[in-house]
Design a protein around this motif. Structure first.
Motif, PDB file in Angstrom:
ATOM      1  N   ALA A 106      -1.286  -9.581   4.958  1.00 12.30           N
ATOM      2  CA  ALA A 106      -1.228  -8.883   3.674  1.00 12.30           C
ATOM      3  C   ALA A 106       0.048  -8.065   3.519  1.00 12.30           C
ATOM      4  O   ALA A 106       0.390  -7.646   2.412  1.00 12.30           O
ATOM      5  N   ASP A 159     -10.950  -7.293   2.837  1.00  8.15           N
ATOM      6  CA  ASP A 159     -10.712  -7.233   1.394  1.00  8.15           C
ATOM      7  C   ASP A 159      -9.866  -6.017   1.027  1.00  8.15           C
ATOM      8  O   ASP A 159      -9.012  -6.086   0.138  1.00  8.15           O
ATOM      9  N   PHE A 216      -6.174  -6.824   1.885  1.00  8.05           N
ATOM     10  CA  PHE A 216      -5.528  -7.748   0.947  1.00  8.05           C
ATOM     11  C   PHE A 216      -5.267  -7.069  -0.406  1.00  8.05           C
ATOM     12  O   PHE A 216      -4.235  -7.305  -1.039  1.00  8.05           O
ATOM     13  N   GLU A 217      -6.167  -6.197  -0.827  1.00  7.28           N
ATOM     14  CA  GLU A 217      -5.943  -5.480  -2.085  1.00  7.28           C
ATOM     15  C   GLU A 217      -4.820  -4.463  -1.934  1.00  7.28           C
ATOM     16  O   GLU A 217      -4.000  -4.288  -2.852  1.00  7.28           O
ATOM     17  N   ARG A 263      -1.723  -6.371  -2.237  1.00  7.14           N
ATOM     18  CA  ARG A 263      -1.438  -6.730  -3.633  1.00  7.14           C
ATOM     19  C   ARG A 263      -0.817  -5.561  -4.379  1.00  7.14           C
ATOM     20  O   ARG A 263       0.069  -5.737  -5.225  1.00  7.14           O
ATOM     21  N   ARG A 264      -1.250  -4.338  -4.019  1.00 11.28           N
ATOM     22  CA  ARG A 264      -0.709  -3.132  -4.663  1.00 11.28           C
ATOM     23  C   ARG A 264       0.585  -2.652  -4.009  1.00 11.28           C
ATOM     24  O   ARG A 264       1.144  -1.648  -4.426  1.00 11.28           O
ATOM     25  N   GLN A 265       1.029  -3.340  -2.962  1.00 10.16           N
ATOM     26  CA  GLN A 265       2.240  -2.986  -2.225  1.00 10.16           C
ATOM     27  C   GLN A 265       2.183  -1.541  -1.716  1.00 10.16           C
ATOM     28  O   GLN A 265       3.125  -0.767  -1.858  1.00 10.16           O
TER      29      GLN A 265
END
Length: 341
Positions: free
Chosen positions: A288, A311, A314-315, A318-320
């Protein structure tokens, strides 16, 4: 130690076992642990031994964890245990201040490192000026460096060298890189600066030693590594492995192999419950591209909120999310719980 013949290029090994390793034990190493490992590393001829809270000078807090000892206590203990090796410290501007840097110098810090996000090197300019004026060996590293391409990293490092950094480089903060990624970025930085280049690897994908070798082959002159890989998440480049590998490949480290192995045995026995391992969560953290130091808090918060920590990672990716944004973990976990109901 000389495991190969012929011309050899010097690589300086920088050992943050007593700083990055703190992440793995929630920053609770005591005086005796710090002193005994520092003395063992010194006896092995490790050039630089870094010490401090996992997040650096001034970072001991409820948000990222209270250390068992103050910065002053840690620096005093380790300085006394290093008659030969240099003592290093690390600071993230915003966590630490100019006052923290001055106190570290007063305690005998020889190498001072500043870390910034990979696109925000300007945040180190004022502190590098202070260190330059003090005549200190001031290095600067770009964190979460996988978030920027080789050209941007090279430009940031060129500017940092212009601000007075005596060495520059990159952290693979989330253990996301593969060797070709490292080769591309380190080669670009080496071509852009006339100071030594640093590489600091994490082992989330099992690539830390290979990535460190790739960095050295691409021209990096300073390689970070920790005893038994002691560090955040899946751990760092394993010191007692990367040193003989580099020696076998023709690099000179100046470190005594048997004494280094003894230091690693001591570290495993006295600093950690068990050496770092690549578990499922650490692997996902690397995939991630999320800071390895988030692992403990992600596990705590995901467990409390009843969501899958994978999860959450990975989120966060996604939000860096970057180091210092630990509060996002709660937001993400609550969002995932809410989406499930």
């Amino acid at each position: 130690m000389n495991l190969t013949e012929g011309p050899r290029r010097r690589v300086v090994i920088h050992d943050p076992t007593l700083r990055d390793g703190h992440h793995a034990v929630r920053h609770v190493l005591d005086r005796e642990q710090l002193s005994r490992y520092a003395a063992a590393a010194d006896a092995a001829g490790v050039p630089v031994v870094e010490v401090g809270h996992g997040n650096g000078l001034g970072a001991s807090s409820l948000q990222v964890g209270r250390a068992a000892l103050s910065d002053d206590e840690m620096l005093t203990v380790v300085r006394e245990a290093l008659p030969n090796s240099k003592m290093g410290v690390f600071m993230l501007p915003g966590w630490g201040t100019a006052r923290d840097l001055s106190r570290a110098l007063d305690h005998g810090a020889d190498v001072v490192r500043l870390g910034t996000h990979c696109t925000e090197g300007d945040l180190a300019e004022r502190h590098l000026g202070l260190l330059r004026d003090a005549g200190a060996e001031a290095q600067c590293l770009l964190l979460m460096s996988h978030m920027a391409d080789a050209g941007r990293l090279a430009e940031e490092c060129r500017r940092l060298a212009g601000f007075g950094a005596t060495a520059v480089g990159i952290f693979d903060s989330s253990g996301h890189y593969l060797p070709p990624d490292v080769t591309e970025r380190v080669s670009a930085i080496v071509a852009a600066v006339d100071v030594p280049v640093i590489f600091h690897g994490h082992n989330n994908l099992g690539m830390a030693v290979a990535n460190s070798v790739a960095a050295a082959q691409a021209g990096a002159g300073i390689i970070d590594a920790c005893a038994r890989g002691f560090g955040a998440g899946a751990g760092n480049t394993q010191l007692e492995v990367v040193v003989p590998v580099l020696e076998r490949m023709g690099f000179e480290t100046g470190i005594d192999l048997y004494a280094l192995l003894d230091a690693a045995e001591l570290a495993e026995r006295e600093l950690m419950e068990a050496p770092p391992a690549i578990d499922s969560v650490s692997l996902v953290s690397g995939l991630a591209g999320v800071f390895s130091g988030f692992k403990s808090r992600v596990l705590d918060i995901a467990g409390r909120e009843g969501v899958d920590p994978r999860d959450v990672f990975f989120e966060l990716g996604r939000r860096q999310a970057v180091a210092g944004q630990e509060d996002l973990i709660v937001d993400v976990a609550l969002g995932l719980r809410g989406a499930r109901t």
